[in-house]
Design a protein around this motif. Structure first.
Motif, short mmCIF file in Angstrom:
data_model
loop_
_atom_site.label_atom_id
_atom_site.label_comp_id
_atom_site.label_asym_id
_atom_site.label_seq_id
_atom_site.Cartn_x
_atom_site.Cartn_y
_atom_site.Cartn_z
N GLY A 16 0.96 -1.28 0.05
CA GLY A 16 -0.21 -0.15 -0.09
C GLY A 16 0.97 1.28 0.15
N PRO A 17 0.26 2.26 0.06
CA PRO A 17 0.99 3.51 0.07
C PRO A 17 1.69 3.70 1.46
CG PRO A 17 -1.06 4.23 -0.89
CD PRO A 17 -1.10 2.73 -0.16
N ARG A 18 3.06 4.26 1.32
CA ARG A 18 3.86 4.25 2.49
C ARG A 18 3.03 5.53 3.32
NH1 ARG A 18 5.79 1.48 5.43
NH2 ARG A 18 7.54 2.87 6.05
N PRO A 19 2.93 4.97 4.70
CA PRO A 19 2.34 6.30 5.62
C PRO A 19 3.52 7.12 5.84
CG PRO A 19 3.38 4.15 6.96
CD PRO A 19 3.24 4.00 5.65
N HIS A 20 2.92 8.50 5.75
CA HIS A 20 3.83 9.63 5.86
C HIS A 20 3.69 10.20 7.13
CE1 HIS A 20 3.83 10.32 1.26
NE2 HIS A 20 4.63 9.27 1.66
N ALA A 21 4.50 11.13 7.67
CA ALA A 21 4.36 11.97 9.21
C ALA A 21 3.26 12.80 8.99
CB ALA A 21 5.58 12.60 9.34
N SER A 34 -4.94 -5.13 -7.71
CA SER A 34 -5.45 -6.39 -7.92
C SER A 34 -4.42 -7.19 -7.10
CB SER A 34 -5.37 -6.93 -9.29
OG SER A 34 -4.00 -7.12 -9.86
N PHE A 35 -4.91 -8.58 -6.73
CA PHE A 35 -4.05 -9.35 -5.93
C PHE A 35 -2.73 -9.93 -6.79
CE2 PHE A 35 -7.68 -10.62 -3.55
CZ PHE A 35 -7.00 -10.62 -2.01
N ARG A 36 -2.85 -10.04 -8.08
CA ARG A 36 -1.61 -10.11 -8.88
C ARG A 36 -0.43 -9.11 -8.71
NH1 ARG A 36 -1.67 -11.12 -15.51
NH2 ARG A 36 0.39 -11.33 -15.64
N LEU A 37 -1.10 -7.85 -8.72
CA LEU A 37 -0.40 -6.67 -8.49
C LEU A 37 0.41 -6.72 -7.10
CD1 LEU A 37 1.09 -3.84 -9.48
CD2 LEU A 37 -1.15 -2.66 -8.76
N ASP A 38 -0.26 -7.22 -6.15
CA ASP A 38 0.18 -7.24 -4.71
C ASP A 38 1.40 -8.38 -4.78
OD1 ASP A 38 -1.16 -5.22 -3.80
OD2 ASP A 38 -2.46 -6.42 -2.13
N LEU A 89 6.95 -9.63 -4.41
CA LEU A 89 8.01 -10.44 -5.11
C LEU A 89 9.53 -9.35 -5.37
CD1 LEU A 89 9.42 -12.96 -6.33
CD2 LEU A 89 8.33 -12.42 -8.28
N ARG A 90 9.10 -8.33 -5.98
CA ARG A 90 10.06 -7.25 -6.40
C ARG A 90 10.69 -6.61 -5.37
NH1 ARG A 90 8.58 -3.41 -11.11
NH2 ARG A 90 10.55 -2.68 -10.46
N THR A 91 10.09 -6.31 -4.03
CA THR A 91 10.44 -5.98 -2.98
C THR A 91 11.59 -7.05 -2.26
OG1 THR A 91 8.85 -4.69 -2.45
CG2 THR A 91 9.88 -5.29 -0.43
N ALA A 92 11.09 -8.34 -2.43
CA ALA A 92 12.15 -9.16 -1.89
C ALA A 92 13.17 -9.40 -2.49
CB ALA A 92 11.27 -10.55 -1.85
#
Length: 467
Positions: free
Chosen positions: A382-387, A445-449, A454-457
């Motif tokens: 999801g979008p990163r939480p900002h201050a 979509s679940f595919r996008l998640d 995967l790319r993060t890992a």
């Protein structure tokens, strides 16, 4: 007062009745034929409940099938959706028949083999006959026979898209013969250009137009009313295709509210059942990650504690879904210092500890946020939480900034795997990040998640832009 009906409407009504009777006949015929195969003397030699079920369900189709829209016009409708509706309608009739047999204490006498064979054969016949009829009609319409003449009112991006779809789907039998366009831009060749509603009225009546499609923008409510008023005495179908694409929204969906049909604007796709499924996936994934990474978490906690005084975890208030505040967890990467607002880390920042610099570069300081996911405050993606201070600043500088809070914030996101990590020292950098966040929400979509995880890992944990 006499009711005025067109010859086409009368023909359609007659065909509807033929289709309804035909479906009932198919149900009865399949039951009788299956009875002749399974019972030595056919249905007459079987328990009377079999004949009762056959007759009851044949009559039931006359009552239930119309409620599923099985006899509405097939133009422009999906063949797969039509087949699913047929199966759903027949399943309801079949189950209702079994319930009736149960209430009569006759269900134990029903042959399982006959009943299952009957259900399957009726389903197959009903779907097959419609597929054949669907394709035959499509073939006829591709030849220009039984074409339906249409006028499009509004030739903006949506009107242009609708016209192109008609050209690509010739089997639907629609033919656009006129376009009402207030602008001076050209209309496609072979199509009449209509510049006033009076021109539209005269053209519709002279050319035998059967449908009018409204593709006006949402701001043109008065024009919509004028069109309906002009054609209140004409026997033409009017379809309104809301031009939602021209408005910058997260998404939209059709629903029912207080018994009325409504269009929910700015509705994120991650809601309802899909939101529940995503939340369940998040918790399972977070629990598995915490269990698998527990040795690493304990080692990092020990290193943080031994290398600088202070707590192991750093907690800070962030805004979650729909602006609800929550405490986000991170491994502490800075020495204890007086907090004078939120100041982002810069290269060579003296506040960052030696172990903290390594944690920040590898994003390992974010791992405790899996506990936030378990609590339901965050999502894995999801979008990163900002201050909060950054939210107050950028919401006035960047259009649609706060729309990112319509979904749960994530440990990783679409912006992060596309290189938008770390310091946002300019408005343009933050604007780019917001563009990627909004894209993720609109195209979720679940595919996008899974792709983002995967790319993060693989290579999303490090970056030279993180200090």
């Amino acid at each position: 007062m006499a009711t005025i009906t067109s010859p086409a409407a009368e023909r359609r009504t007659a065909l509807d009745y033929l289709y309804r009777i035909g479906d009932g006949v198919w149900v009865a015929t399949c039951g009788i034929l299956l009875g002749a195969l399974y019972f030595p003397d056919g249905l007459r030699g079987a328990s009377p409940v079999h004949g009762f079920l056959t007759l009851l369900c044949a009559v039931g189709t006359l009552l239930v099938f119309p409620a599923f829209g099985l006899y509405d016009s097939w133009r422009g409708r999906s063949q797969a959706v039509l087949a699913l509706r047929v199966l759903a309608a027949w399943s309801l009739v079949y189950v209702a028949g079994l319930v009736a047999a149960f209430l009569m204490h006759q269900i134990g006498l029903v042959s399982r083999l006959w009943s299952l064979g009957w259900f399957a054969s009726v389903a197959w016949v009903l779907v097959l006959t419609r597929v054949i009829a669907f394709r035959m009609l499509a073939s006829v319409r591709e030849l220009g026979i039984n074409a339906k003449r249409v006028v499009i009112i509004g030739y903006g991006p949506l009107g242009h898209e609708l016209f192109q779809r008609v050209l690509l789907a010739r089997d639907t039998g629609y033919r656009v013969v006129g376009i009402y366009h207030e602008g001076q831009g050209p209309v496609p060749g072979g199509v009449a250009a209509l510049h006033t509603l009076e021109d539209v009225c005269a053209f519709v009546r002279a050319q035998g137009v059967r449908e009018i499609w409204l593709t006006l923008p949402m701001a043109a409510c008065r024009d919509l009313y004028d069109v309906v008023r002009h054609f209140r005495n004409d026997l033409v179908d009017i379809r309104w295709v809301p031009d939602i694409m021209s408005v910058e929204l997260l998404g939209h969906r059709f629903s029912e509210f207080l018994g009325l049909p409504v269009i929910d604007l700015n509705s994120p796709p991650v809601s309802g059942i899909t939101g529940t499924l995503k939340s369940g996936f998040d918790r399972v994934f977070a629990a598995a990650a915490l269990l698998g990474l527990s040795p690493l978490l304990l080692l990092i906690a020990l290193l943080v504690k031994l290398t600088s005084p202070g707590p192991v975890l750093f907690c800070q208030t962030r805004l979650g879904m729909d602006g609800r505040p929550f405490e986000v967890y991170k491994f502490r990467t800075m020495r204890l210092h007086a907090d004078h607002g939120v100041t982002q880390a810069v290269p060579g920042d003296a506040r960052v500890t030696r172990i903290g610099r390594m944690l920040r570069r590898t994003s390992l300081d974010e791992l405790p946020q899996f506990f936030n996911v378990l609590r339901g405050d965050m999502s894995v993606v999801g979008p990163r939480p900002h201050a909060i201070e950054h939210n107050e600043l950028y919401k006035e500088l960047i259009d649609r900034y706060m729309l990112r809070h319509r979904v749960k914030p994530g440990i990783t996101g679409w912006a992060q795997i596309n290189g938008l990590r770390g310091q946002t020292d300019t408005v343009e950098k933050m604007r780019r990040r917001i563009e990627f966040d909004i894209y993720y929400i609109q195209h979720w979509s679940f595919r996008l998640d899974l792709l983002i995880i995967l790319r993060t890992a693989l290579h999303g944990w490090t970056g030279s832009e993180v200090f």
